[in-house]
Design a protein around this motif. Structure first.
Motif, PDB file in Angstrom:
ATOM      1  N   ARG A  15      -0.293 -13.195  46.766  1.00 25.18           N
ATOM      2  CA  ARG A  15      -1.209 -12.196  46.209  1.00 25.18           C
ATOM      3  C   ARG A  15      -2.485 -12.086  47.053  1.00 25.18           C
ATOM      4  N   LEU A  18      -1.683  -9.962  50.006  1.00 23.11           N
ATOM      5  CA  LEU A  18      -1.589  -8.560  49.623  1.00 23.11           C
ATOM      6  C   LEU A  18      -2.983  -7.960  49.427  1.00 23.11           C
ATOM      7  N   CYS A  45       2.294  -0.766  46.096  1.00 29.74           N
ATOM      8  CA  CYS A  45       1.592  -1.635  45.135  1.00 29.74           C
ATOM      9  C   CYS A  45       2.041  -1.353  43.712  1.00 29.74           C
ATOM     10  N   LEU A  48       5.256  -3.076  43.305  1.00 33.92           N
ATOM     11  CA  LEU A  48       5.052  -4.524  43.139  1.00 33.92           C
ATOM     12  C   LEU A  48       4.648  -4.848  41.709  1.00 33.92           C
ATOM     13  N   GLU A  52       6.866  -7.093  39.114  1.00 35.33           N
ATOM     14  CA  GLU A  52       6.367  -8.308  38.471  1.00 35.33           C
ATOM     15  C   GLU A  52       6.517  -8.237  36.956  1.00 35.33           C
ATOM     16  N   LEU A 108      -2.113  -5.320  38.853  1.00 35.77           N
ATOM     17  CA  LEU A 108      -1.485  -6.489  39.479  1.00 35.77           C
ATOM     18  C   LEU A 108      -2.061  -7.784  38.914  1.00 35.77           C
ATOM     19  N   TYR A 151       7.489 -13.948  44.831  1.00 33.71           N
ATOM     20  CA  TYR A 151       6.439 -14.082  45.845  1.00 33.71           C
ATOM     21  C   TYR A 151       6.944 -13.718  47.234  1.00 33.71           C
ATOM     22  N   GLU A 154       6.728  -9.969  47.418  1.00 35.13           N
ATOM     23  CA  GLU A 154       5.345  -9.539  47.623  1.00 35.13           C
ATOM     24  C   GLU A 154       4.917  -9.756  49.071  1.00 35.13           C
TER      25      GLU A 154
END
Length: 168
Positions: A15, A18, A45, A48, A52, A108, A151, A154
């Motif tokens: 994270r 990112l 994004c 993502l 998640e 996020l 992860y 990501e």
């Protein structure tokens, strides 16, 4: 809780990478289609975030199931190979946009907080290796590999964003 702590670290590192790639972008850069037939950085994004949320739901669902003895390990690290292309399942495809950088960072952050709240409540982390939930690409995937895949996924997209920024 050693395994959970390692996952927290790996999730946090992915994270941070990112956020490093997106936090300096303005709204125009965030929503520009830098490469033909590719998502904007904002769409990546958003994807993502959706991923998640879906992964957290899959983990919660799995934690309510009984362990299975034949949940084989899968080579999820293939997701890090940029040469291997994937099409996201429709449920994880991003909206059209436009998106706001700060709003997506907030989303996020919220999805990560929800995931971490689920993980810290796990009393016996060994259960993560004993329960599998069906993944659209990998089939029955042990819960610990759902976390690893998250992860790595990501990281993959952070690398993609880094490359897209060069075209802005």
């Amino acid at each position: 809780m050693e395994l959970i702590q390692r996952y927290q670290h790996d999730l946090s590192a992915a994270r941070a990478y990112l956020l490093q790639e997106i936090s300096s972008l303005n709204e125009n850069e965030f929503n520009r289609f830098a490469v033909e037939d590719a998502w904007s950085i904002g769409q990546i994004c958003h994807h993502l975030w959706k991923t998640e949320v879906l992964f957290t739901k899959a983990i919660v669902f799995g934690l309510k199931r009984k362990p299975i003895s034949d949940a084989g390990r899968k080579a999820v690290e293939v997701v890090l190979d940029q040469a291997v292309k994937y099409r996201a399942p429709e449920i994880a495809e991003p909206d059209e946009g436009p998106f706001h950088v700060t709003e997506l960072i907030w989303l996020l952050d919220g999805s990560r907080q929800q995931l971490l709240e689920v993980l810290v409540k796990i009393e016996d982390e060994a259960i993560l290796k004993e329960i599998a939930v069906n993944h659209p690409r990998f089939g029955d995937l042990p819960l610990d590999q759902w976390i690893e895949l998250l992860y790595m996924h990501e990281q993959r997209h952070a690398e993609q964003i880094k490359k897209l920024k060069a075209h802005l």
